[in-house]
Motif scaffolding. Structure first.
Motif, PDB file in Angstrom:
ATOM      1  N   LEU A 185       0.905  -0.927   0.014  1.00 40.44           N
ATOM      2  CA  LEU A 185      -0.131   0.089  -0.025  1.00 40.44           C
ATOM      3  C   LEU A 185       1.024   1.336  -0.070  1.00 40.44           C
ATOM      4  O   LEU A 185       0.531   2.180  -0.796  1.00 40.44           O
ATOM      5  CB  LEU A 185      -1.064  -0.194   1.440  1.00 40.44           C
ATOM      6  CG  LEU A 185      -1.883  -1.358   0.886  1.00 40.44           C
ATOM      7  CD1 LEU A 185      -2.297  -0.669   2.580  1.00 40.44           C
ATOM      8  CD2 LEU A 185      -3.547  -0.752  -0.012  1.00 40.44           C
ATOM      9  N   MET A 186       1.873   1.264   0.982  1.00 44.16           N
ATOM     10  CA  MET A 186       2.413   2.312   0.847  1.00 44.16           C
ATOM     11  C   MET A 186       3.642   2.671  -0.451  1.00 44.16           C
ATOM     12  O   MET A 186       4.089   3.657  -0.858  1.00 44.16           O
ATOM     13  CB  MET A 186       3.613   2.068   2.131  1.00 44.16           C
ATOM     14  CG  MET A 186       3.110   2.451   3.359  1.00 44.16           C
ATOM     15  SD  MET A 186       4.759   2.451   4.904  1.00 44.16           S
ATOM     16  CE  MET A 186       4.877   4.185   4.751  1.00 44.16           C
ATOM     17  N   GLU A 187       4.163   1.844  -1.114  1.00 47.48           N
ATOM     18  CA  GLU A 187       4.918   1.531  -2.240  1.00 47.48           C
ATOM     19  C   GLU A 187       3.231   2.189  -3.854  1.00 47.48           C
ATOM     20  O   GLU A 187       3.996   2.267  -4.166  1.00 47.48           O
ATOM     21  CB  GLU A 187       5.272   0.542  -3.416  1.00 47.48           C
ATOM     22  CG  GLU A 187       6.395   0.366  -1.382  1.00 47.48           C
ATOM     23  CD  GLU A 187       7.237  -1.480  -2.412  1.00 47.48           C
ATOM     24  OE1 GLU A 187       7.867  -1.632  -1.374  1.00 47.48           O
ATOM     25  OE2 GLU A 187       6.247  -2.323  -2.863  1.00 47.48           O
ATOM     26  N   GLY A 188       2.310   1.652  -3.653  1.00 49.96           N
ATOM     27  CA  GLY A 188       0.945   2.014  -4.636  1.00 49.96           C
ATOM     28  C   GLY A 188       1.370   1.373  -5.485  1.00 49.96           C
ATOM     29  O   GLY A 188       0.940   2.094  -6.390  1.00 49.96           O
ATOM     30  N   ASN A 189       2.149  -0.009  -5.787  1.00 44.00           N
ATOM     31  CA  ASN A 189       1.895  -0.469  -6.603  1.00 44.00           C
ATOM     32  C   ASN A 189       0.826  -1.309  -7.117  1.00 44.00           C
ATOM     33  O   ASN A 189       0.540  -2.533  -6.008  1.00 44.00           O
ATOM     34  CB  ASN A 189       2.919  -1.247  -7.205  1.00 44.00           C
ATOM     35  CG  ASN A 189       2.655  -1.953  -8.488  1.00 44.00           C
ATOM     36  OD1 ASN A 189       2.168  -2.830  -9.486  1.00 44.00           O
ATOM     37  ND2 ASN A 189       3.665  -2.213  -9.232  1.00 44.00           N
ATOM     38  N   ALA A 190      -0.693  -0.916  -8.130  1.00 39.62           N
ATOM     39  CA  ALA A 190      -1.921  -1.610  -8.311  1.00 39.62           C
ATOM     40  C   ALA A 190      -1.310  -3.186  -8.305  1.00 39.62           C
ATOM     41  O   ALA A 190      -2.465  -3.831  -7.639  1.00 39.62           O
ATOM     42  CB  ALA A 190      -2.767  -1.435  -9.094  1.00 39.62           C
ATOM     43  N   ASP A 191      -0.866  -3.451  -8.699  1.00 37.01           N
ATOM     44  CA  ASP A 191      -0.208  -5.386  -9.025  1.00 37.01           C
ATOM     45  C   ASP A 191      -0.254  -5.933  -7.501  1.00 37.01           C
ATOM     46  O   ASP A 191      -0.391  -6.863  -7.473  1.00 37.01           O
ATOM     47  CB  ASP A 191       0.652  -5.617 -10.226  1.00 37.01           C
ATOM     48  CG  ASP A 191      -0.071  -5.289 -11.399  1.00 37.01           C
ATOM     49  OD1 ASP A 191       0.689  -5.042 -12.623  1.00 37.01           O
ATOM     50  OD2 ASP A 191      -1.224  -4.912 -11.562  1.00 37.01           O
ATOM     51  N   ASP A 192       1.759  -5.102  -7.371  1.00 36.19           N
ATOM     52  CA  ASP A 192       1.351  -6.098  -5.638  1.00 36.19           C
ATOM     53  C   ASP A 192      -0.027  -5.080  -4.879  1.00 36.19           C
ATOM     54  O   ASP A 192       0.191  -6.341  -4.260  1.00 36.19           O
ATOM     55  CB  ASP A 192       2.548  -4.657  -5.216  1.00 36.19           C
ATOM     56  CG  ASP A 192       3.554  -5.017  -6.743  1.00 36.19           C
ATOM     57  OD1 ASP A 192       4.747  -3.678  -6.519  1.00 36.19           O
ATOM     58  OD2 ASP A 192       3.645  -6.179  -6.909  1.00 36.19           O
ATOM     59  N   ILE A 193      -0.458  -4.867  -4.885  1.00 35.41           N
ATOM     60  CA  ILE A 193      -2.011  -4.566  -3.920  1.00 35.41           C
ATOM     61  C   ILE A 193      -2.090  -5.717  -3.611  1.00 35.41           C
ATOM     62  O   ILE A 193      -2.453  -6.040  -3.182  1.00 35.41           O
ATOM     63  CB  ILE A 193      -2.328  -3.364  -4.318  1.00 35.41           C
ATOM     64  CG1 ILE A 193      -1.393  -1.951  -3.785  1.00 35.41           C
ATOM     65  CG2 ILE A 193      -3.370  -2.815  -2.833  1.00 35.41           C
ATOM     66  CD1 ILE A 193      -1.868  -0.547  -3.792  1.00 35.41           C
TER      67      ILE A 193
END
Length: 644
Positions: A259-267
């Motif tokens: 969430l802190m990195e903001g990458n949609a796929d990772d989220i």
């Protein structure tokens, strides 16, 4: 003070002291019993409130998930009913159980629970509207907090006097705090799942530190407080702690980092992993609650049972002690007080010169003489009973010896009778398979088969009326007579004439019997039979068809000049001839229904494709299943002949 008044005073004082002691113990036992009942009802009430709190927390998570458009909420109930419905039901359940707890101010608790019920009922309709869901979630949490407060107030009023229950309460509190921490963390993370904004770093540190503290507290609790308290509840709590520490916490950490990195796929990947572990963690928590509830109920039931047993014991002891006291008092009064009173009166009369009363000493001697006479009578009766007992035992021994001799004779006779029966095997060009199951040690059934020149064979089967020793003796005589007649009869000889001769010479004092005589000839692939009242034999053809043979006839020994008819039949390779006594199809089940010839025919057709050993074994098993036992009411014998 007289002796009588002194005894009366002593007995009265002792009786009052005994009554006071027993009353106090019985009252204490009743108090313990009542306390156990109340504790049991209170535990049920508090458990219902706990379930209401947990369902409300689930409802908050569902509202949060609906607000951001998630299909699957991070709860233990992915597809529940209407929000708040379960909580209302648990509150109603708690209100029903509350009177049994007998709290000091039950009205107050009932009123408070009713108020919370009304509040939640009013909120139920608002759960369908998106607007104001944050405020609605806070109101639900406020109701859950109020229910928790009522639970704690109930416990503080009643207290916990048992160590096991106290430890279970401690475990339940830590499980409740763990559930709260999981719920709060989920509520704070859900708004950022869509990736539209990044959570502040302090949110990450705040919630992860509190989760770590919860894990550490649970670990310390299990390692220090419960190290000597081993139970399924502790094992479940240990499993929960390990799961959160080793599986759930890393998944939540990974989700916050994504969430802190903001990458949609990772989220999306981190959220799916966290969601699965969140639901598993909730399942562990609820399993722990159920295990703790089961353990507390078991302990409370044990305390209730012990208190009830103690109450019953003290009541029984009270009744017994009072009965013993009254009996003892009566005996003392009758055997000591009254005789002493009579002695005192006699002494006073003697002092006054009154000699009309019988001296007390003579009265005592009379009692002793009566006791001696009674003892003499008792001794005479005892000697008579001992003699009768010895005679009875001797008679029983003679009966047992006679029974043993009779059984030995019967066993020897059974050996002789069985020795007449041929062993299964090949005779001439035919293979013979047999089943023999007598209803008693001795049987009225017998059979034999013998070879003929050219590969032929003869077979006969006898069934004497009745069963047991009498029938077996006739069976042996008939076996010997028929076998001798057939041994002197050449192949192709007159089977009917041989049977007519035996019938004409059969002694009238011997009972009749049915018989079937068969001669098989391999060259012509045929057979001949003579039937004398015996069950109709069956031929199971190679293609599975079933044919019944014979025309009946009179049993041997019924009519001196009876005529018997010879019947010819085809018997080719692959065919099987089945000869049996009526004990097979007359076998009865526990309801006295017979097995029947139709059922036997159906069984033969069903297993026509099996080998003969399997067919015979299946017939035997079916009869045992039908009768419900391996013991039959009538003798059973079966012989199967087939071309080698």
């Amino acid at each position: 003070m007289t002796l009588r008044s002194a005894l009366l005073a002593i007995l009265s004082a002792f009786g009052l002291a005994l009554l006071a002691f027993l009353s106090m113990q019985s009252w204490n036992a009743y108090i313990a019993y009542d306390t156990a009942q109340r504790a049991h009802a209170l535990d049920d009430t508090r458990h219902a409130l706990l379930m209401a709190v947990l369902t409300l927390r689930d409802d908050r998570l569902r509202l949060a998930a609906d607000t951001i458009g998630l299909d699957r909420p991070p709860t233990r109930r992915p597809q529940p009913g209407a929000p708040i419905e379960d909580a209302l039901r648990h509150i109603d359940e708690a209100r029903v159980l509350l009177p049994g707890a007998k709290l000091a101010d039950s009205t107050y608790y009932d009123t408070e629970l009713g108020r919370e019920h009304d509040t939640l009922n009013a909120l139920r309709g608002a759960t369908n509207h998106t607007a104001g869901r944050a405020e609605l979630s806070l109101q639900i949490e406020a109701s859950a907090a109020r229910l928790l407060e009522l639970r704690m107030t109930m416990l503080e009023e009643r207290g916990i006097n048992d160590l096991s229950l106290a430890l279970l309460h401690l475990l339940r509190n830590y499980a409740l705090h763990t559930n709260h921490r999981l719920t709060e963390n989920a509520l704070n993370l859900l708004p950022y799942v869509k990736g539209e904004e990044t959570p502040p770093e302090e949110v990450f540190h705040h919630h992860m530190l509190r989760l770590a503290a919860q894990i550490g507290g649970m670990t310390n609790l299990l390692g220090e407080v419960f190290v000597f308290f081993q139970s399924p509840s502790v094992a479940q709590a240990t499993e929960l702690s390990a799961f959160i520490r080793d599986i759930y916490a890393p998944a939540e950490t990974a989700l916050v980092a994504a969430l802190m990195e903001g990458n949609a796929d990772d989220i999306e990947g981190a959220f799916e992993s966290w969601l699965e572990r969140k639901q598993t963690a909730d399942a562990h928590v609820f399993a722990l609650f159920e295990e703790i509830y089961t353990a507390s109920q078991s302990r409370l039931e044990g305390l209730h049972r012990d208190a009830l047993n103690a109450l019953r014991t003290w009541l029984a002891l009270s009744v017994l002690a009072i009965a013993i006291f009254l009996g003892s008092a009566a005996m003392i009064w009758l055997l000591i007080a009254l005789p002493m009173e009579r002695i005192r009166e006699s002494m006073l009369q003697l002092a006054e010169g009154d000699l009309t009363r019988t001296p007390t000493r003579h009265e005592v001697m009379s009692d002793l003489r009566q006791m001696s006479d009674a003892l003499r009578v008792f001794r005479i009766n005892a000697v008579r009973r001992e003699r009768l007992q010895r005679e009875r035992l001797a008679l029983h021994a003679r009966i047992a010896e006679a029974h043993a001799e009779l059984r030995s004779d019967l066993e020897a006779a059974a050996v002789v009778q069985r020795s007449q029966l041929p062993a299964p095997g090949i005779v001439g060009a035919y293979r013979f398979t047999s089943l023999y199951r007598p209803s008693t040690m001795l049987a009225g059934d017998t059979y034999d088969f013998m070879p003929l020149p050219g590969g032929g064979a003869r077979l006969f089967q006898i069934d004497v009326a009745g069963h047991g020793a009498a029938a077996s003796l006739v069976s042996v005589a008939a076996h010997v007579a028929l076998k001798r007649a057939l041994e002197h009869l050449p192949p192709g000889g007159d089977l009917a004439g041989a049977l007519e001769t035996i019938n004409a010479n059969w002694p009238e004092e011997l009972t009749y019997f049915t018989v079937l005589v068969i001669e098989l000839t391999p060259e012509t692939e045929s057979g001949r039979l003579v039937q004398a009242g015996h069950p109709y034999p069956a031929v199971l053809r190679r293609d599975g068809a079933l044919t019944r043979l014979g025309e009946g006839g009179l049993p041997v020994g019924v009519l001196k000049h009876a005529d018997y008819k010879e019947i010819r039949f085809d018997f080719a390779a692959g065919d099987r001839l089945l000869v049996f006594t009526d004990g097979i199809y007359e076998a009865t089940d526990p309801d006295k229904r017979i097995f029947g010839e139709d059922r036997l025919a159906g069984l033969l057709k069903a297993y026509a494709g099996q080998d003969t050993e399997t067919l015979v074994a299946r017939i035997d098993a079916s009869l045992q299943e039908w009768s419900g036992s391996d013991h039959m009411d009538d003798d059973i014998s079966l012989v199967v002949a087939e071309r080698v």
